[in-house]
Structures are given as C-alpha cells and as structure tokens.
Enzyme design. Structure first.
Site, PDB file in Angstrom:
ATOM      1  N   CYS A  58       0.816  -1.209   0.000  1.00  0.00           N
ATOM      2  CA  CYS A  58       0.000   0.000   0.000  1.00  0.00           C
ATOM      3  C   CYS A  58       0.855   1.266   0.000  1.00  0.00           C
ATOM      4  O   CYS A  58       0.407   2.327  -0.436  1.00  0.00           O
ATOM      5  CB  CYS A  58      -0.952   0.003   1.193  1.00  0.00           C
ATOM      6  SG  CYS A  58      -0.128  -0.095   2.793  1.00  0.00           S
TER       7      CYS A  58
ATOM      8  N   GLN B  37       6.584  -8.738   3.929  1.00  0.00           N
ATOM      9  CA  GLN B  37       6.234  -8.447   2.534  1.00  0.00           C
ATOM     10  C   GLN B  37       7.446  -8.562   1.620  1.00  0.00           C
ATOM     11  O   GLN B  37       7.348  -9.032   0.486  1.00  0.00           O
ATOM     12  CB  GLN B  37       5.618  -7.050   2.447  1.00  0.00           C
ATOM     13  CG  GLN B  37       4.253  -6.958   3.124  1.00  0.00           C
ATOM     14  CD  GLN B  37       3.782  -5.532   3.325  1.00  0.00           C
ATOM     15  OE1 GLN B  37       4.582  -4.602   3.481  1.00  0.00           O
ATOM     16  NE2 GLN B  37       2.476  -5.336   3.323  1.00  0.00           N
TER      17      GLN B  37
ATOM     18  N   MET C 248      -3.542  -7.634   6.217  1.00  0.00           N
ATOM     19  CA  MET C 248      -3.919  -6.356   6.808  1.00  0.00           C
ATOM     20  C   MET C 248      -5.279  -6.433   7.489  1.00  0.00           C
ATOM     21  O   MET C 248      -5.477  -5.889   8.576  1.00  0.00           O
ATOM     22  CB  MET C 248      -3.919  -5.261   5.733  1.00  0.00           C
ATOM     23  CG  MET C 248      -4.238  -3.874   6.289  1.00  0.00           C
ATOM     24  SD  MET C 248      -3.077  -3.325   7.574  1.00  0.00           S
ATOM     25  CE  MET C 248      -1.682  -2.854   6.559  1.00  0.00           C
ATOM     26  N   ILE C 249      -6.241  -7.105   6.866  1.00  0.00           N
ATOM     27  CA  ILE C 249      -7.555  -7.263   7.481  1.00  0.00           C
ATOM     28  C   ILE C 249      -7.445  -8.092   8.754  1.00  0.00           C
ATOM     29  O   ILE C 249      -8.107  -7.809   9.762  1.00  0.00           O
ATOM     30  CB  ILE C 249      -8.545  -7.914   6.490  1.00  0.00           C
ATOM     31  CG1 ILE C 249      -8.915  -6.905   5.396  1.00  0.00           C
ATOM     32  CG2 ILE C 249      -9.794  -8.421   7.208  1.00  0.00           C
ATOM     33  CD1 ILE C 249      -9.678  -5.684   5.890  1.00  0.00           C
TER      34      ILE C 249
END
Length: 416
Positions: free
Chosen positions: A50, A116, A189-190
């Site tokens: 992001c 990541q 992320m959620i």
C-alpha cells in the site's frame, strides 16, 4: 552486475500515483517474466504494498526498466517521472536494508514490511527471476533487518496501521462497543485490523470476501459472520465502521452505493478506512457529509504520534546498515572481478598444459628428466612473466612509476 532499485513510495508519490503502478497478485508473476524475457533485466523481484511499488533488478539499462514500468501499467512516463526514484549499487542496497528494518515505513519500525519483502523474494525465486545478485541482496537484507531489530528498540511502542484505525474510530464514536464493524477482504492487513478491533468488543463483526471459504477461518477465530462481496449493497447500511483492504483493481464501494446506505441509515455516520492500493473506495466518497473516509496516507499523522523513542534508535540502526552496505558492496565488487580472475587462471592453465605436453614428449624420447624439468620450469616462468615484463618495457614515462608500484604489489617485490 548492475544492481538497481526503482520505484515510488509514500515519501515520493501521492496515493493517486502509487495506485496506478501497483501490481496485483494475479499479475505479479506475469510482470516478473515479462521484464526478464524482454532482456531489460536478467534478475528482478517486485515489492508492491500500500505504501510502495519497488523493482529490485540486475540490469544494464535503468532507463529501459523505468519505461517498462510505465508501459506495463499504461501510464505516461512523463507523468510518472517526477515521483520515480532510481537507486544504483550501494544506494540500492542501503535502501533495501532500510526498508526491511522499518526505517523507510510510514510507521517507523513496523515489522509487516519485512514479511512483505520476504514474500516478494520468494515469489521471484519461484518464478525463476531471482539470480545470484538478488539472492545475495535479499539474504543480506533479512540478516540486517534482524540485527537492527535485536540490537535496537526501533520497533518499541510502534503504532501499527491497524491500531491507528482503532484510534481514528474512537475519535468518531464514543465507544466502539456499540458499533457494528465490517471488514472487507481476508488478507494480512484485514487480519491485523480485526484483531485490534476485536479487542474493543464491538457489537457485531462481519467479514466480506469474494470467496467465503477463505474468509471463514478468519471470521470463526473472532466470532464474526461471513458475507460475499455481492451482498454489500444490501448489507452496507447495517455497519458503522468499515475497514477494507483487497487486491481489487477497481473500487468496491462507490459513491452511489454509499449514498443509498446513508439514506437508509437516516444519515447516521459511517467511518471507513481504505487500506487498499489501488483504492477500494471511490475518491468522491470523501466529499459526502456523513462519511468519514480515511486512506492509507491519511493514517500517517496518527501513526507518527508517540514516535520519539523510536526516532532516538534511528542513528544506531543507520550505523548498522552503513556497515552492512560496505560489506555488500565489497562482495559485489569481488563478483565483478570473477571474469578477470577466471581468464587469468585459464591463461595460466593453458601455459601449464602446453609445457606439460612438451615435457612428456621429451621424456618419451629418453631425455634426462632433470633437464626436462629444468627446461619446463624456465619456459613456464618466462611465459607467466612475459606480460608484466612486456608492459614495463613498453610503458610510457607517465605510466612507468604506476606500473612499477602495481607489479611490485602484485608479486610482493621489495623496491630498492
């Protein structure tokens, strides 16, 4: 070996630019293969989050890689150029080390970026686009990140994006316990966000995802319900807090859908955090009176609060990285000498084999072995010393002193 890091991040480019060059998981392997097969790069790994899109490449032409990035995403390169950075060699290594250590993140010291980067390296390795140079780079990168995190307190009291979302929600609602929360997506992320919101014991939690099978294990861990994305137009009015982070290339929540939801809610406010890049929520939604919409960039101010202790650790972390960069550059320079060293050894081996063959023939004729060995050693020495001797004898006046110093150093000679 020409190491290059090329990309955009939250320091150099606004969200509107970053989302244009983000790589969806479905297209990542295609992009890796396309870039290497086009011969613009011999190795490549792509980090797309992001906050950043970065290409780590071994390339003879940085300009070609930049053009490929623009072409792949159908973006005018002139539009992209002001936001793009291209970091060669040691700058590329330093940048990779800083990113993995959390020094370049919106949340100073955050740990999610390291995972990541590991995923980016693994994807490239599985796609066959990770060669010797990038493999070594990522190996050193992960080692440096570990040293920074164990030797400093750079991650102490770190405020994650998920925690920042909770803080923002608490500014809108008196108590999260009275609110219904909807989480769109089922990725990492959620999972972080639902963990933080669940700790506040909201009245109701639901996970919406394209495939219910993937969302169900996550929902069951937190006692949440599961709905498909197709149910959002009907279900949306029931939720006060919406957190969304999917890999969809197009917005999931449009202005029209939210206008209908607000009308059914009789203008009770909706709080939305859009952590996706590209965005899951149409930008026009931010103009609505009863919707509080925050993008990933909007959370920056919240995550920077209480950063003093972590900032104090930056100098120590940078020192670790600087030393590691020097070591990695030394390794790169050593690898660049490999072809020369190989050629030098090959030349020596050819001379050796030639003299061995001559000696074997002489011995087969019955020549004295001692005389054969003496002749072979003299011939081999003459051949090995011919090049430096010839260079000295034919050196110009300006070259001579330099040649003398170099040859003396190479052969360990004492100058009188």
């Amino acid at each position: 070996m020409q190491l290059l890091t090329l990309g955009v991040n939250h320091h150099t480019a606004p969200l509107a630019i970053r989302e244009q060059v983000a790589f969806s998981p479905e297209k990542l392997v295609q992009a890796l293969h396309e870039l290497t097969q086009s011969r613009r790069a011999s190795e490549v790994a792509i980090l797309s989050t992001c906050n950043r899109t970065e290409l780590y490449v071994n390339t003879p032409s940085p300009d070609d890689v930049a053009q490929w990035l623009a072409d792949f995403h159908h973006v005018d390169r002139r539009e992209l150029a002001p936001y793009l950075y291209a970091l060669p060699r040691e700058q590329a290594a330093q940048h990779a080390f800083r990113v993995a250590a959390g020094l370049d993140s919106m949340v100073l010291g955050e740990t999610q970026i390291l995972g990541q980067m590991k995923q980016a390296a693994q994807t490239a390795e599985e796609a066959g686009t990770l060669g010797l140079l990038l493999h070594k780079l990522f190996q050193r990168t992960f080692s440096v990140a570990k040293e920074v995190r164990t030797s400093t307190e750079i991650g102490a009291n770190s405020v994650s994006m998920a925690a920042a979302a909770v803080r923002l929600a608490e500014r809108i609602f008196p108590s999260i316990k009275d609110q219904a929360c909807l989480f769109i997506g089922a990725g990492e992320m959620i999972e972080l966000c639902i963990t933080h919101f669940a700790a506040q014991h909201p009245r109701r939690m639901t996970v919406a995802n394209r495939t219910a099978e993937r969302a169900r294990p996550l929902a069951e861990r937190f006692g949440a319900a599961v709905i498909p994305l197709t149910a959002l137009p009907d279900e949306l009015p029931a939720y006060d807090i919406i957190i969304t982070s999917t890999a969809s290339p197009l917005p999931i929540l449009g202005k029209g859908m939210l206008e209908r939801a607000i009308k059914q809610r009789r203008h009770r406010p909706i709080f939305i955090v859009d952590l996706a890049v590209p965005r899951d929520v149409e930008a026009e939604v931010a103009d609505m009176d009863d919707v509080f919409l925050y993008s990933v960039d909007d959370l920056g101010q919240v995550v920077r609060e209480g950063m003093d202790n972590r900032v104090a650790q930056v100098a120590q972390a940078e020192a670790i990285i600087e030393t590691s960069v020097e070591s990695f550059v030394h390794w790169m320079e050593g690898r660049e000498l490999v072809p020369v060293i190989r050629n030098l050894r090959d030349a020596g081996e050819r001379h050796r084999r030639h003299e061995i063959e001559k000696a074997e023939k002489a011995l087969a004729r019955g020549d004295d072995p001692r005389a054969v060995l003496d002749a072979m050693s003299h011939a081999l020495a003459n051949k090995l010393l011919h090049a430096p001797t010839h260079a000295l004898n034919h050196a110009t006046r300006s070259e001579r002193d330099q040649f003398v110093r170099l040859i003396s150093q190479l052969y360990g000679l004492h100058q009188e």
